[in-house]
Design a protein around this motif. Structure first.
Motif, PDB file in Angstrom:
ATOM      1  N   ARG A 138       1.139   0.868   3.454  1.00 22.12           N
ATOM      2  CA  ARG A 138      -0.287   0.921   3.169  1.00 22.12           C
ATOM      3  C   ARG A 138      -0.950  -0.447   3.203  1.00 22.12           C
ATOM      4  O   ARG A 138      -2.148  -0.550   3.401  1.00 22.12           O
ATOM      5  N   HIS A 186      -7.761   2.855   2.238  1.00 20.87           N
ATOM      6  CA  HIS A 186      -6.539   2.075   2.400  1.00 20.87           C
ATOM      7  C   HIS A 186      -5.522   2.772   3.294  1.00 20.87           C
ATOM      8  O   HIS A 186      -4.658   2.119   3.887  1.00 20.87           O
ATOM      9  N   VAL A 213      -5.161   3.607  -4.619  1.00 18.39           N
ATOM     10  CA  VAL A 213      -4.503   2.767  -3.623  1.00 18.39           C
ATOM     11  C   VAL A 213      -3.008   2.690  -3.880  1.00 18.39           C
ATOM     12  O   VAL A 213      -2.197   2.771  -2.958  1.00 18.39           O
TER      13      VAL A 213
END
Length: 459
Positions: free
Chosen positions: A101, A110, A201
């Motif tokens: 990521r 993201h 995230v």
């Protein structure tokens, strides 16, 4: 007259959690576990001087309740979590691809660069996968109609070809739900992807327990339970739970325990056998939840054959491989475990056949395997590793509350809204304890008149 305890039946993660919560609220708790150890399916055993795990259990950073339990146990130092989700993906004849990521943008933006750089797919396929990921955001996992669809059917209706499904969505689905996308519930698949990849995230950052599982789920759990005053009775297989005038009688093979409340925290196929008939309208319906197997192959080599801590192999019988050398305290050579989920096709295979197949598959992925000497190899089977998380099973998962006040259900198979994972099990234990303490009969108010609780972690 001595008050009766609350009895928790089952010493897996759900039962441990319920016991901790009930003890926190001042209740006397007796935990009955049929095995000689705690931890349920996430445990270990001795073999050749090594404490080998029964299976491989991965956590994600979004497993907040499970991580909280680990912290209560004083075992956080035994868990390592990636700074950023990074999954090495091995496909025969190709360089190692990475689903990574990075540190780009807020959620869910993201995920775009992570998929855009994923070398296992073509640029066109990556663009298609990004569009599908955006569409997954709008799925309501709590909608009963969503659960009636399979993830594979939804993916194909959103332009995902077989290779994208196999190398991306299937990689995630089989690991998380123990079923292929063509069988798995769309609702549960959406829950996994939304929570692990899209909501935050860092939600999908992968964690591993850097010790034998029993060091956490048995040793550390037992210390916490003892610290809280919970009586743990191992080797106590419960055969029946009967309602009495002022509570329940929990019967084991050797004796019985009078209880003012009970938590049934065992797998659904066993819970259906001992639950009082008046508690559940149709416990036989739980049989529809079924089971999905996982098979783990343990291979110990005389030398290092890979420097990857773990990797996915979505087009190989291996599926996932884990380096457990350091975690198990092995000083020389390398100890690898392959984990094959949705392993119905291997149910009739012998251990020797599985070991040979997995060794050959590993040798294709890791050239160093052919140069190494195999010191030991064996198979661990989990025939009922999870309930079968197929389309249409949401309606079969029961709530914690039963028709009998003071008797509640716990386990990752109950209606947690989560898949059958360690996180789901812990969440079910929290819910069960809460439901029990606010039982409609009022027979189980908290014994702590100040409302305080003993929530400190052990050292």
């Amino acid at each position: 007259m001595t008050s009766k305890p609350v009895v928790v039946i089952g010493g897996g993660l759900a039962g441990i959690t319920a016991s901790v919560d009930l003890a926190d609220r001042g209740h006397e708790v007796v935990l009955l576990e049929s095995r000689s150890r705690l931890g349920g399916a996430a445990g270990s055993f001795e073999r050749g001087g090594v404490r080998a795990d029964t299976g491989q259990h991965v956590l994600l950073r979004c497993y907040t309740e499970y991580r909280g339990l680990i912290e209560r146990m004083g075992a956080s130092s035994l868990v390592s979590i990636q700074d950023s989700m990074d999954i090495p993906v091995i496909i025969e004849g190709r360089p190692i691809a990475r689903l990574h990521r990075g540190q780009f943008g807020p959620a869910p933006m993201h995920l775009i660069p992570a998929v855009a750089r994923y070398g296992a797919l073509t640029p066109r396929e990556r663009a298609s996968a990004i569009r599908a990921a955006r569409a997954i955001r709008s799925i309501d996992p709590d909608d009963c109609m969503t659960d009636e669809r399979t993830f594979g059917e939804w993916l194909r209706s959103h332009g995902q070809n077989d290779r994208v499904i196999r190398r991306l969505w299937g990689l995630l689905c089989v690991a998380a739900l123990n079923l292929t996308p063509d069988a798995a519930s769309l609702a549960l698949a959406a829950k996994v992807i939304q929570t692990g990849l899209l909501a935050e995230v860092s939600g999908g950052d992968i964690g591993l327990i850097q010790a034998p599982l029993s060091q956490v789920h048995d040793d550390a759990a037992a210390r916490l339970l003892a610290h809280l005053g919970v009586t743990v009775r191992r080797g106590s297989r419960v055969t029946a739970v009967d309602q009495s005038d002022n509570g329940f009688v929990v019967r084991t093979r050797s004796d019985e325990v009078a209880a003012r409340g009970a938590v049934l925290a065992i797998p659904h196929q066993y819970a259906a056998r001992i639950v009082p008939p008046s508690a559940i309208a149709d416990p036989d319906s739980w049989g529809g939840l079924g089971a999905s197997p996982i098979i783990n192959t343990h291979l110990r080599f005389d030398r290092t054959v890979t420097h990857l801590p773990f990797a996915a192999a979505p087009e190989s019988p291996v599926q996932w491989l884990f380096d457990r050398t350091s975690a198990l305290g092995i000083k020389t050579g390398q100890y690898l475990v392959t984990s094959t989920s949705a392993a119905d096709s291997l149910s009739s295979a012998t251990a020797q056949q599985i070991c040979t197949s997995q060794y050959d598959a590993l040798a294709v992925l890791l050239p160093g395997v052919r140069q190494a000497k195999v010191l030991d190899t064996f198979v661990t089977r989990e025939p009922r590793a999870t309930f079968r998380q197929a389309a249409g099973t949401a309606r079969l998962r029961p709530q914690a509350q039963t028709a009998l006040p003071g008797l509640v259900l716990a386990g990752a198979w109950t209606a947690t809204g989560w898949p059958d994972t360690m996180e789901g099990a812990v969440r079910s234990g929290h819910v069960a304890a809460e439901v029990l303490c606010r039982s409609a009969s009022g027979s189980l108010p908290t014994n702590d008149p100040t409302g305080s609780s003993r929530r400190e972690a052990i050292a």
